[in-house]
Enzyme design. Structure first.
Site, PDB file in Angstrom:
ATOM      1  N   THR A   3      -8.854  10.654   3.270  1.00  0.00           N
ATOM      2  CA  THR A   3      -7.711  10.265   4.086  1.00  0.00           C
ATOM      3  C   THR A   3      -6.953  11.521   4.483  1.00  0.00           C
ATOM      4  OG1 THR A   3      -6.221  10.059   2.184  1.00  0.00           O
ATOM      5  CG2 THR A   3      -7.453   8.066   2.835  1.00  0.00           C
ATOM      6  N   ASN A  14       0.804  -1.222   0.000  1.00  0.00           N
ATOM      7  CA  ASN A  14       0.000   0.000   0.000  1.00  0.00           C
ATOM      8  C   ASN A  14       0.835   1.270   0.000  1.00  0.00           C
ATOM      9  OD1 ASN A  14      -2.565   1.607   0.642  1.00  0.00           O
ATOM     10  ND2 ASN A  14      -1.356   1.992   2.489  1.00  0.00           N
ATOM     11  N   TYR A  41       2.253   8.580 -10.812  1.00  0.00           N
ATOM     12  CA  TYR A  41       1.313   7.767 -10.027  1.00  0.00           C
ATOM     13  C   TYR A  41       0.559   6.805 -10.938  1.00  0.00           C
ATOM     14  CZ  TYR A  41      -2.507   6.777  -6.748  1.00  0.00           C
ATOM     15  OH  TYR A  41      -3.427   6.159  -5.932  1.00  0.00           O
TER      16      TYR A  41
END
Length: 254
Positions: free
Chosen positions: A195, A94, A160
């Site tokens: 988050t 992760n 990314y």
């Protein structure tokens, strides 16, 4: 009975955000979890909180400093996990780095760093846990990719998206190669979710505006994505391998 009773899991980037949420859920479902991160204070606090608040104060989480780009750190992490918790049954990769830059603007150093952490870190993790899984002929590997690395694309996040897309391919390769040995490998593709990282990025308003166009018209909570990781890691996903599970509010269908 928990869905991960008698399982041992390594979760990277688990000091906060989605990784911590997955760690909390796994421990609540009976797993022993090695919380791997490079932010020692954050990781130690996460392990302590999980142990104090999960399963009546009997949670089993252990923090390990682990730079996912370091082969030595992976060897040390798997060794400590095996000695103190047991041989890893589950790996959740992760760890990530997140910055906005398109192909023309990203620096070579940033590109290399992003690929190193996300793609190479996933590769090194898989390679580190494979010997134990192959010996027992059992294991589940969950690679956290992204819906924008798999099903859709957006401007700006070249590194990314490239890394996450490659993670999906690497995970499918792992599934095809080691399935006959009882090892499953799947990718988890989150869409935008609330988050700390999103809050600190300053893109909450932008993300909410984008998510308003999805069929479910909202950003996810980390627990909704963690539930997908639990399915893929547990016996409930025993006949599931090589898939990319999108938990994105329908973003990939519009």
């Amino acid at each position: 009975m928990g869905r991960l009773d008698d399982n041992v899991a390594i979760i990277t980037g688990a000091g906060r955000g989605l990784g911590r949420t997955i760690a909390e859920l796994f421990v609540a479902e009976g797993a022993k979890v090695l919380i791997a991160d490079v932010q020692d204070e954050v990781g130690e606090a996460a392990a302590a909180d999980i142990n104090a608040t999960t399963n009546g104060g009997g949670g089993q989480a252990l923090y390990q400093h682990l730079d996912v780009t370091s082969e030595d750190d992976w060897a040390a992490g798997v060794r400590r996990c095996t000695e103190q918790l047991g041989t890893p049954d589950v790996l959740v990769s992760n760890a990530l780095v997140w910055f906005a830059a398109d192909v023309a603007d990203v620096t070579v150093d940033d590109w290399r760093r992003g690929i190193d952490v996300m793609l190479n870190g996933t590769f090194l993790g898989i390679r580190a846990v494979l010997p134990g899984m192959r010996e027992r002929k059992s294991g589940s590997i969950v690679s956290v990719a992204s819906v924008i690395g798999g099903n859709v694309a957006i401007p700006a996040y070249a590194t990314y998206q490239a890394a996450k897309g490659a993670i999906i391919s690497l995970t499918r390769h792992t599934a095809a190669t080691y399935g006959a040995e009882g090892i499953r490998a799947n990718s988890l593709l989150p869409g935008p979710m609330y988050t700390e990282g999103l809050a600190q990025s300053g893109f909450v308003d932008q993300s909410e505006a984008i998510a308003s166009t999805f069929p479910l018209a909202r950003i996810a909570q980390p627990a909704e994505v963690a539930a997908g990781a639990l399915f893929l890691a547990s016996g409930e996903g025993s006949y599931t391998t090589g898939i990319s599970l999108a938990i994105d509010g329908g973003q990939s269908v519009i």
